[in-house]
Design an enzyme around this catalytic site. Sequence first.
Site, mmCIF file in Angstrom:
data_model
loop_
_atom_site.group_PDB
_atom_site.id
_atom_site.type_symbol
_atom_site.label_atom_id
_atom_site.label_comp_id
_atom_site.label_asym_id
_atom_site.label_seq_id
_atom_site.Cartn_x
_atom_site.Cartn_y
_atom_site.Cartn_z
ATOM 1 C CG ASP A 1 -7.274 -4.575 1.321
ATOM 2 O OD1 ASP A 1 -7.701 -4.405 0.161
ATOM 3 O OD2 ASP A 1 -6.787 -3.674 2.012
ATOM 4 C CG ASP B 1 -5.360 -0.621 4.970
ATOM 5 O OD1 ASP B 1 -6.111 -0.861 4.009
ATOM 6 O OD2 ASP B 1 -4.677 0.413 5.046
ATOM 7 C CG ASP C 1 -1.983 -0.897 1.260
ATOM 8 O OD1 ASP C 1 -2.381 -1.269 0.150
ATOM 9 O OD2 ASP C 1 -2.475 -1.265 2.334
#
Length: 916
Positions: free
Chosen positions: A656, A652, A336
Amino acid sequence: MTATSQEIIQSSQWHHLSIQEVTRHLDTNLETGLTSAVAAKKRERFGANELKSKPGTSPLLRFLLQFNQPLLYILLIAGAIKAFLGQWVNAGVIWGVTLINAIIGFVQESKAESAIAALASSVKTNATIIRNGQKMQVPSTELVPGDVVLLASGDKVPADLRLVQARNLQVNESALTGESIAIEKNIQLLDIDTPLAERTNMAYAGSFVTFGTGKGIVVAIGDATETGRISQLIEQGTSLKTPLTRKFDKFSRTLLYIILGIAALMFAVGLGYGYSWVEMFEAAIAFAVSAIPEGLPAVVTVTLAIGVSRMARRHAIVRKLPAVETLGSATVICSDKTGTLTENQMTVQAIYAGDQNYTVTGVGYVPQGKILLNEKPVNWDNSSALQECIKAGLLCNDSHLEKKNGQWQVVGDPTEGALIVVANKVGITRSSLEEEMPRLDVIPFESEFQYMATLHETSSFASDKKQGTIYVKGSVEAILKRCQQMLDVEGNLIPLDAETIHQEVDAMAHQGLRVLAFAKKTVPDVETLCTTSLQHADIENDLIFLGLQGMIDPPRKEAIKAVQACQEAGIQVKMITGDHAVTAQAIARSMGFNKNGEVLAFTGSQLAQMGKSELATAIEDGVVFARVAPEQKLRIVEALQSRGEVVAMTGDGVNDAPALKQADIGIAMGGAGTEVAKEASDMILTDDNFASIEAAVEEGRTVYRNLLKAIAFILPVNGGESMTILISVLLARELPILSLQVLWLNMVNSITMTVPLAFEPKSERVMQKPPRNPSEPLLSPSLLQRILAISIFNWILIFGVFEWIQQTTGNINLARTMAIQALVAGRIFYLLSISQLGSAVIASIRGIRHRINDTSAIVIGIACTVILQIIFSQWNLMNSLFSTAPLNLNQWLICLLIGLPMVIVSALVNRFDPLD
Ligand code: ADP
Ligand code: MG
């Protein structure tokens, strides 16, 4: 509490009570929650909100399971036969050794297990609740009945709740009911006999919120929850099994059959030579015991456990043991951007509104700074569009600022924090604004939609209808397609100029700014909304574009280094983000991301339009994947895996979870991550930092290297011993080494010398090599060659010393003892040569500067070995137990000298196949 409410709690009929009744029974208030004082009292009375851990496998059973190994069967049988032959001392020693082995194994396993379990539970689950009229986060263990809990997607339901508010709330209750599809929740009163799975006005502890938001009152905690009642069914076991340990198991089983075969053959051949039955039995046992690496399983467990604790020290909590190994072979890390690669410390620097470009001064969350137009302070009253844009950012906002220890901090989303800060810089505060325009409803931000909207009541003089304004903020794409008009500088409505706006967005994004767009819509009569509350359909179109705010989010300095380290180690790093492609690309460039010198970027919608093979190539070559929907992460992982990559993926959010599960190593964020993501992950980062992933990879590689070292160290001794015994029998010579002596060498000596290898610090070269090929066999050809070479040297040592001393002195016990001591001397030199201590010594001899890491484990290991070997031959009890003989100083020196050539042998082998 009254007697009746007690009864009600026990019969758990909360779904059948009205909300008023529930609040009355639990003596709470929906708006202000409990007070701290009441909560503390209840806490005392009801205890902590946690499940009592139930006993796992009993220690006795776990201890007995230690004997459930092929090797130990052989030893136990050997002991039995020795006893049958009347050799009670022998039998006793064999049994004693197996017992000690089982104790060591038991202690080690328990320690490793409890360490891993403790780590996993050190990751706390938080709950958002209302207490003293304030929204706050507390560890979910602190909840008490009556607490008012707020639920958002991604949360784990912290206790049994009676819902009092539900907005598109969907909850996955599979842990409780086995039903894997999320269930839509509401607050309607239900029949008293509604089965658990259909109680839609309840949310039960242990289930996950997959969508929407809600609010509920805690009605049961800890063991009183529905999950608590069935928790006997939920095993919280930690397994110490990994692919590698399974490979070991398989390896030792195959080895066992081979050994048994050869032992039987030897037995037959020996009898044919005219040996006695008893002699051949001794030889066969000695051979079988010598060939099996008894110390190896203990070393594997210790090495993995040490890897886990080292990773924890570097902020990576391993939830599933196999991740320790897999990390070492990772070839791609998908990370990310926001918060992991960057600081997640947002500051608005640029604003575009009413076709004017403003800049903002000041850094961080300190509400000090100015808005400038052409480098001069802006005339606030003449900038209606700017005013509206900033108001939108403040009202359409779920976060707030707090001064803690003299530092301004955001509680909530940093993106929203930045918007509050700009507004504060020009003197507008949320509370005064919300007094004028109270919030009626909200659609919270979800990555899927890329926007958030709030509905506010605006007073109207013209009519008695309730007039409202909807403020929306979100990604430029999501907002612009819903706008037809925009505000000019004075606040007049003009047609939307999408092209100019896109140019402005591009200009901001090129500087790496995260861009948010703002819009509004007036609702003449709130009652005309889809359902008096705000729905996605209400903001499908006819929005008025207000402006853009661009915020900087500086890269984490450690992350820049870590990205570089990974790329040097042959690991690709890819950025996956919901942010704008140009912004993401600019940040990726500034952090040194590249593949073959390029920083290719793809957006989620580009990927969605690609065919299968085109997609695979794009994903392999791309470095930045922007505006990626969470579901696309799964496809990215799969595409990479189909190319043979070993993928680590961070995540997160709720959505996901599938990607985290599919990835070879799913990594969740300990801070910003949702409970759903944590549950699906193999590893959790306690500091949400990319650098910790790199650290974990380093440790993973070190674990594997240390295991290889342990194998390379232990097996040649087994090789040397078994060759010795086999050849001696074939040559019809006396055995140079007896079965009990073999046991001593393989267990006592091997464990004291090999366990220190598990503590070997990481080598400086660990991140200079490409990732290990995951399909590579445990015993690679070069490792096998090394083992063979050292085995032969060991054989020469044992066989040679024994024959020499026996022929010159005629003392067979002395000959055997000296052969063993020479072998151990050689082992010490070999251990030094493969350890970092050895390479440091060599480097300093050559005059190369070398950073010496902590090598105390090796030194302690060698010191213990020397002491134990002295006891082994000098103590008369050991002499009678193990048939050894005391050595004089000369003989000790001779053994040492004979072991010395090992230095040359291992130097040659190391050059050919460096283990570092
Ligand atoms: P990432 O976490 O990868 O940066 P997000 O999914 O959080 O991506 O955000 C994607 C886009 O959604 C951002 O570029 C921004 O335009 C918008 N966005 C982010 N946070 C918010 C928010 N709190 N409210 C409205 N829009 C947001
Ligand atoms: Mg985000």
